[in-house]
Enzyme design. Sequence first.
Site, PDB file in Angstrom:
ATOM      1  N   GLY A  31      24.748  17.782  79.126  1.00  0.00           N
ATOM      2  CA  GLY A  31      25.027  17.351  80.489  1.00  0.00           C
ATOM      3  C   GLY A  31      26.400  16.707  80.631  1.00  0.00           C
ATOM      4  CG  HIS A  37      29.576  21.629  79.584  1.00  0.00           C
ATOM      5  ND1 HIS A  37      29.990  20.358  79.920  1.00  0.00           N
ATOM      6  CD2 HIS A  37      29.047  21.540  78.351  1.00  0.00           C
ATOM      7  CE1 HIS A  37      29.711  19.533  78.916  1.00  0.00           C
ATOM      8  NE2 HIS A  37      29.142  20.226  77.951  1.00  0.00           N
TER       9      HIS A  37
END
Length: 285
Positions: A31, A37
């Site tokens: 996260g 990402h």
Amino acid sequence: MEIFHKPEELKEYSRKMKKAGKTIGLVPTMGALHEGHLTLMRAAREKCDIVIASVFVNPVQFGPNEDFDAYPRRFEEDCKKLETVPVDAVFHPEPKDMYPDGFCTYVNVDGDITKKLCGARRPGHFRGVATVVTKLMNLSRADEAFFGQKDAQQVVVVNRFVSDLNIPVHINMVPIVREPEGLARSSRNAYMSADEKQRALVLSRSLRKAKEAYDNGEHDAEKIKKITREVLDAEPKAKIDYVDLYSFPALEPVDSVDERSILAIAVYIGKTRLIDNVIFGGADK
Ligand code: PAF
């Protein structure tokens, strides 16, 4: 976008997708998602019918004095970013559901590849990574899994246990994504003040200097490491954890640098530990 919290829910979803003949791409993350990402997610989107992202700050890969509690958790923001890709499903479990009472099975990659670089400085780290990634691969039934080159040793370790345990998944390594001035994107960049972020540019600067020397004909590993250290040492707030050179992906020592060598560094800027690397002939130049 589907959101699953329970392992059983993800298992059922991937079972259905597989039955429908879909290929599944897995992007495991902890996260606090950034452009690095999202680049992994897009690579998965291009290659697979279904993209599953996991968002899980995995307690078993952190040492007792590491930043598990402080690690940024921003699930709502993460979901908004994932929707822009878009991904099909996000898995966001609780630690108690991943490691229920009685849990006692770990994946331990017991070779030289975990005894150097971050493996040497963070005992147990890769055991935690290998365990959670194996669980995520099993739950998602991924055909393809995507990891960033910034964690190059992690990619080597994942490839090793996937091969050793005959897990039917193909591993994709995606080049490092950098901020415009060169800092490698990392969730841990959020720990730094504006001043520290400026000072942290020394990491990419040192790698660029090393690469320049290589391009100009310097192939002696000790000399390349010395050049890297000199740049890092010139920044008073930088404390070197390691500067190392290995073959990639074997991670064996090298005397002479070639295009399949990796120069990997870990450096503290204040209290923040950052890693970065360059593969001399690689995509991330
Ligand atoms: O690279 C990371 O963020 C983690 O090590 C991973 C692969 C998500 C496992 O927790």
